[in-house]
Design a protein around this motif. Structure first.
Motif, PDB file in Angstrom:
ATOM      1  N   ASN A 134       0.770  -1.115   0.012  1.00  0.00           N
ATOM      2  CA  ASN A 134      -0.272   0.059   0.321  1.00  0.00           C
ATOM      3  C   ASN A 134       1.597   1.093  -0.126  1.00  0.00           C
ATOM      4  O   ASN A 134       1.108   2.437  -0.584  1.00  0.00           O
ATOM      5  CB  ASN A 134      -1.095   0.421   1.009  1.00  0.00           C
ATOM      6  CG  ASN A 134      -1.870  -0.666   0.877  1.00  0.00           C
ATOM      7  OD1 ASN A 134      -2.189  -0.968  -0.165  1.00  0.00           O
ATOM      8  ND2 ASN A 134      -2.297  -1.597   1.902  1.00  0.00           N
ATOM      9  N   MET A 135       1.601   1.210   0.925  1.00  0.00           N
ATOM     10  CA  MET A 135       2.686   2.085   0.410  1.00  0.00           C
ATOM     11  C   MET A 135       3.333   2.397  -1.017  1.00  0.00           C
ATOM     12  O   MET A 135       3.365   3.729  -0.974  1.00  0.00           O
ATOM     13  CB  MET A 135       4.137   2.396   1.959  1.00  0.00           C
ATOM     14  CG  MET A 135       5.072   3.147   2.632  1.00  0.00           C
ATOM     15  SD  MET A 135       6.514   3.711   1.438  1.00  0.00           S
ATOM     16  CE  MET A 135       7.208   1.876   0.928  1.00  0.00           C
ATOM     17  N   VAL A 136       3.284   1.312  -1.029  1.00  0.00           N
ATOM     18  CA  VAL A 136       4.490   1.617  -2.113  1.00  0.00           C
ATOM     19  C   VAL A 136       3.569   2.013  -3.542  1.00  0.00           C
ATOM     20  O   VAL A 136       3.327   3.746  -4.008  1.00  0.00           O
ATOM     21  CB  VAL A 136       4.874  -0.068  -2.795  1.00  0.00           C
ATOM     22  CG1 VAL A 136       5.000   0.232  -4.344  1.00  0.00           C
ATOM     23  CG2 VAL A 136       6.600  -0.506  -1.808  1.00  0.00           C
ATOM     24  N   ALA A 137       2.208   1.014  -3.731  1.00  0.00           N
ATOM     25  CA  ALA A 137       1.133   2.231  -4.632  1.00  0.00           C
ATOM     26  C   ALA A 137       0.968   3.596  -4.220  1.00  0.00           C
ATOM     27  O   ALA A 137       0.530   4.425  -5.402  1.00  0.00           O
ATOM     28  CB  ALA A 137       0.563   1.126  -3.921  1.00  0.00           C
ATOM     29  N   THR A 138       1.115   3.717  -3.156  1.00  0.00           N
ATOM     30  CA  THR A 138       0.495   5.326  -3.161  1.00  0.00           C
ATOM     31  C   THR A 138       1.538   6.466  -2.812  1.00  0.00           C
ATOM     32  O   THR A 138       1.220   7.596  -2.871  1.00  0.00           O
ATOM     33  CB  THR A 138       0.313   5.441  -1.420  1.00  0.00           C
ATOM     34  OG1 THR A 138      -1.273   4.355  -0.944  1.00  0.00           O
ATOM     35  CG2 THR A 138      -0.594   6.716  -0.635  1.00  0.00           C
ATOM     36  N   LEU A 189       9.998  -1.392  -9.015  1.00  0.00           N
ATOM     37  CA  LEU A 189      10.967  -2.862  -9.888  1.00  0.00           C
ATOM     38  C   LEU A 189      10.596  -3.234  -7.766  1.00  0.00           C
ATOM     39  O   LEU A 189      10.983  -3.089  -7.298  1.00  0.00           O
ATOM     40  CB  LEU A 189      13.052  -2.103  -9.128  1.00  0.00           C
ATOM     41  CG  LEU A 189      13.104  -1.702 -10.289  1.00  0.00           C
ATOM     42  CD1 LEU A 189      14.698  -1.068  -9.845  1.00  0.00           C
ATOM     43  CD2 LEU A 189      12.427  -1.855 -12.136  1.00  0.00           C
ATOM     44  N   CYS A 190      10.210  -4.461  -8.416  1.00  0.00           N
ATOM     45  CA  CYS A 190      10.293  -6.122  -7.564  1.00  0.00           C
ATOM     46  C   CYS A 190      10.922  -7.004  -7.116  1.00  0.00           C
ATOM     47  O   CYS A 190      10.958  -7.360  -8.618  1.00  0.00           O
ATOM     48  CB  CYS A 190       8.444  -6.311  -7.596  1.00  0.00           C
ATOM     49  SG  CYS A 190       6.949  -5.189  -7.871  1.00  0.00           S
ATOM     50  N   PRO A 239       3.779   1.559 -10.367  1.00  0.00           N
ATOM     51  CA  PRO A 239       2.995   1.122  -9.660  1.00  0.00           C
ATOM     52  C   PRO A 239       0.979   0.735  -9.835  1.00  0.00           C
ATOM     53  O   PRO A 239       0.857  -0.015 -10.459  1.00  0.00           O
ATOM     54  CB  PRO A 239       2.472   1.631  -8.185  1.00  0.00           C
ATOM     55  CG  PRO A 239       3.732   2.935  -8.254  1.00  0.00           C
ATOM     56  CD  PRO A 239       3.691   3.477  -9.383  1.00  0.00           C
ATOM     57  N   LYS A 240       0.822   1.142 -11.087  1.00  0.00           N
ATOM     58  CA  LYS A 240      -0.747   0.836 -11.273  1.00  0.00           C
ATOM     59  C   LYS A 240      -0.339   0.114 -12.279  1.00  0.00           C
ATOM     60  O   LYS A 240      -1.714  -1.006 -12.471  1.00  0.00           O
ATOM     61  CB  LYS A 240      -1.762   2.407 -12.287  1.00  0.00           C
ATOM     62  CG  LYS A 240      -2.593   1.729 -12.386  1.00  0.00           C
ATOM     63  CD  LYS A 240      -3.133   3.142 -12.780  1.00  0.00           C
ATOM     64  CE  LYS A 240      -4.606   3.870 -12.907  1.00  0.00           C
ATOM     65  NZ  LYS A 240      -5.213   4.589 -13.239  1.00  0.00           N
ATOM     66  N   THR A 241       0.366   0.209 -12.452  1.00  0.00           N
ATOM     67  CA  THR A 241       0.541  -1.474 -14.098  1.00  0.00           C
ATOM     68  C   THR A 241       1.334  -2.499 -13.469  1.00  0.00           C
ATOM     69  O   THR A 241       1.181  -3.417 -13.482  1.00  0.00           O
ATOM     70  CB  THR A 241       1.125  -0.654 -15.348  1.00  0.00           C
ATOM     71  OG1 THR A 241       2.222  -0.394 -15.294  1.00  0.00           O
ATOM     72  CG2 THR A 241      -0.082   0.013 -15.931  1.00  0.00           C
ATOM     73  N   ALA A 242       2.465  -2.078 -13.173  1.00  0.00           N
ATOM     74  CA  ALA A 242       3.677  -3.173 -12.370  1.00  0.00           C
ATOM     75  C   ALA A 242       2.566  -4.297 -11.392  1.00  0.00           C
ATOM     76  O   ALA A 242       3.636  -5.335 -11.237  1.00  0.00           O
ATOM     77  CB  ALA A 242       5.566  -2.180 -11.337  1.00  0.00           C
ATOM     78  N   LEU A 287      13.945  -9.444 -11.199  1.00  0.00           N
ATOM     79  CA  LEU A 287      13.173  -8.958 -11.399  1.00  0.00           C
ATOM     80  C   LEU A 287      12.058  -9.704 -11.692  1.00  0.00           C
ATOM     81  O   LEU A 287      11.854 -10.482 -12.513  1.00  0.00           O
ATOM     82  CB  LEU A 287      13.937  -8.653 -12.578  1.00  0.00           C
ATOM     83  CG  LEU A 287      12.922  -7.806 -13.157  1.00  0.00           C
ATOM     84  CD1 LEU A 287      12.888  -5.919 -11.770  1.00  0.00           C
ATOM     85  CD2 LEU A 287      13.786  -6.561 -13.971  1.00  0.00           C
ATOM     86  N   VAL A 288      10.722  -9.354 -11.374  1.00  0.00           N
ATOM     87  CA  VAL A 288       9.403  -9.603 -11.162  1.00  0.00           C
ATOM     88  C   VAL A 288       8.716  -8.960 -11.628  1.00  0.00           C
ATOM     89  O   VAL A 288       7.735  -8.915 -12.735  1.00  0.00           O
ATOM     90  CB  VAL A 288       8.501 -10.313  -9.759  1.00  0.00           C
ATOM     91  CG1 VAL A 288       7.297 -10.373  -9.710  1.00  0.00           C
ATOM     92  CG2 VAL A 288       9.478 -11.513  -9.059  1.00  0.00           C
ATOM     93  N   CYS A 289       8.888  -6.996 -11.840  1.00  0.00           N
ATOM     94  CA  CYS A 289       8.199  -6.398 -11.991  1.00  0.00           C
ATOM     95  C   CYS A 289       8.481  -4.836 -12.131  1.00  0.00           C
ATOM     96  O   CYS A 289       9.446  -4.879 -11.220  1.00  0.00           O
ATOM     97  CB  CYS A 289       6.440  -6.371 -11.390  1.00  0.00           C
ATOM     98  SG  CYS A 289       6.047  -5.583  -9.974  1.00  0.00           S
ATOM     99  N   SER A 290       8.220  -4.289 -13.260  1.00  0.00           N
ATOM    100  CA  SER A 290       9.007  -2.749 -13.497  1.00  0.00           C
ATOM    101  C   SER A 290       8.233  -2.187 -13.807  1.00  0.00           C
ATOM    102  O   SER A 290       7.004  -2.467 -15.434  1.00  0.00           O
ATOM    103  CB  SER A 290      10.657  -3.181 -14.083  1.00  0.00           C
ATOM    104  OG  SER A 290      10.771  -1.570 -14.328  1.00  0.00           O
ATOM    105  N   GLY A 291       8.176  -0.731 -13.565  1.00  0.00           N
ATOM    106  CA  GLY A 291       7.198   0.061 -14.402  1.00  0.00           C
ATOM    107  C   GLY A 291       6.435   1.444 -12.698  1.00  0.00           C
ATOM    108  O   GLY A 291       6.357   0.968 -11.767  1.00  0.00           O
TER     109      GLY A 291
END
Length: 168
Positions: free
Chosen positions: A120-124, A130-131, A142-145, A136-140
């Motif tokens: 939640n903190m990250v998304a906000t 970078l997950c 927050p809304k899409t990653a 590397l799991v995801c990048s971009g």
């Protein structure tokens, strides 16, 4: 001097009677003017005259976190690493902390790199994620990653996203 760092855990030794002013002066390199201590304390919302006299070991979690941030920005770094910056801070203090981090980012054009497990903190509070989970799991943004697939790769196939991401 180009990189600042705020640790996740820092517990001052109560057996060492060190004031905030002494702590910051020890961290100051000799090419950094002494007035940067006062300026960096002001930048993090602490009153320099009173806080410098306080014992480091007697600070609240929020005060200590602000002192650690003041210490890390004293040399005007280009990049500031924050390891789990809201650890040990209450909810009200957390919001103030992230407002401070955002202000420092904008006023100083400082790149902020935060390590956090709090989705939640990250998304906000971030522009880019970078997950990592051994790779590397995801990048971009927050809304899409931060989608269910990425979150399940990080937290396991049993992870089910709840309403926590509704604000994205």
């Amino acid at each position: 001097g180009r990189i600042g760092y705020v640790p996740q855990h820092f517990t001052p030794d109560r057996a060492v009677p060190m004031t905030v002013g002494e702590f910051l002066d020890i961290a100051r390199n000799k090419t950094t003017p002494i007035h940067r201590i006062k300026e960096s304390l002001e930048e993090v919302g602490l009153h320099p005259v009173s806080i410098k006299r306080q014992q480091l070991a007697n600070l609240s979690g929020g005060q200590l976190q602000r002192v650690l941030i003041a210490r890390s920005i004293m040399h005007h770094p280009d990049v500031l690493f924050l390891d789990e910056p809201s650890t040990g801070i209450d909810i009200a203090g957390e919001q103030t902390l992230f407002e401070l981090i955002s202000t420092l980012n904008k006023e100083h054009s400082m790149t902020m790199i935060m390590i956090s497990h709090e989705i939640n903190m990250v998304a906000t509070h971030v522009d880019h994620v970078l997950c990592l989970n051994t790779q590397l799991v995801c990048s971009g943004p927050p809304k899409t990653a931060l989608n269910n697939t990425a979150l399940q790769k990080m937290y396991g196939s049993d992870y089910v996203a709840s309403h926590q991401h509704d604000h994205l």
